[in-house]
Design an enzyme around this catalytic site. Sequence first.
Site, short mmCIF file in Angstrom:
data_model
loop_
_atom_site.label_atom_id
_atom_site.label_comp_id
_atom_site.label_asym_id
_atom_site.label_seq_id
_atom_site.Cartn_x
_atom_site.Cartn_y
_atom_site.Cartn_z
N ASP A 25 7.12 -5.31 10.25
CA ASP A 25 8.02 -4.75 11.17
C ASP A 25 8.25 -5.74 12.26
O ASP A 25 9.08 -5.94 12.87
CB ASP A 25 7.91 -3.46 11.57
CG ASP A 25 7.89 -2.55 10.34
OD1 ASP A 25 8.45 -2.71 9.29
OD2 ASP A 25 7.68 -1.13 10.60
N ARG A 40 0.54 -1.30 0.02
CA ARG A 40 -0.09 -0.06 -0.15
C ARG A 40 0.94 1.36 -0.07
O ARG A 40 1.88 1.43 0.78
CB ARG A 40 -0.76 -0.18 1.33
CG ARG A 40 -2.02 1.27 1.25
CD ARG A 40 -2.78 1.10 2.54
NE ARG A 40 -2.13 1.07 3.90
CZ ARG A 40 -2.31 1.03 5.04
NH1 ARG A 40 -3.79 0.46 5.10
NH2 ARG A 40 -1.48 1.01 6.00
N ASP A 98 2.37 -2.60 12.93
CA ASP A 98 2.89 -3.00 11.75
C ASP A 98 3.40 -4.52 11.52
O ASP A 98 4.34 -4.88 12.23
CB ASP A 98 4.09 -2.16 11.00
CG ASP A 98 4.38 -2.66 9.57
OD1 ASP A 98 4.83 -3.81 9.06
OD2 ASP A 98 4.28 -1.70 8.69
#
Length: 212
Positions: A205, A103, A202
């Site tokens: 991450d 995205r 996230d």
Amino acid sequence: MQLHVLNHPLVDHKMTVLRDKNTPSNIFRELVSELVILEAYEATRNLDVVDREIETPIAPMVGKHLASPRPMVVPVLRAGLGMLDGMTKLLPTAEVGFLGMKRDESTLDIITYANRLPEDLTGRQCFLLDPMLATGGTLVAATHYLAERGAKDITAINIIAAPEGLKKLEEAIDPSIDFKVVVCAVDEKLNDQAYIVPGLGDAGDRLYGLID
């Protein structure tokens, strides 16, 4: 669209540890794998099977065997890779393809940057792996990408979904596609940055660390 939300105390426990910001990456990865195994049990409930004659040590019988062509498992890069181990533990005979979609954080548009899939998926049952179902844009694009290649039914396996993403799927997925979604939890909402609230941050991450 069919939606299945897992309802089990083990899932609730694992999700709580997964969400905790203090959970280190190694534990986070293991929990994702364990949760995907539990999700995959439900997601594969309607796999195509055929009869197979065998002989046990006692007597002959007719059992069940996964039909051909083999199911296709497609992690959406990069975070979906963290779900692949759990999925293939339960479904080791599946073929694995890869789809790179991300995205654009400024426009929220979906960008396709990698594709390692057969050109012809006719008759294939496909499983899309992506931890977070946020806006739904990536999943809509990935689903149509597979369907255009002939996939006959597609199941998305996500850890967490936002209501906005589920609504997007209802509105945007071609109704001719046999489409299902399996999730561990449906959260409250998206924030202004399109992150799921309360979510877990996230997923990429937390699985693999930050990339500058």
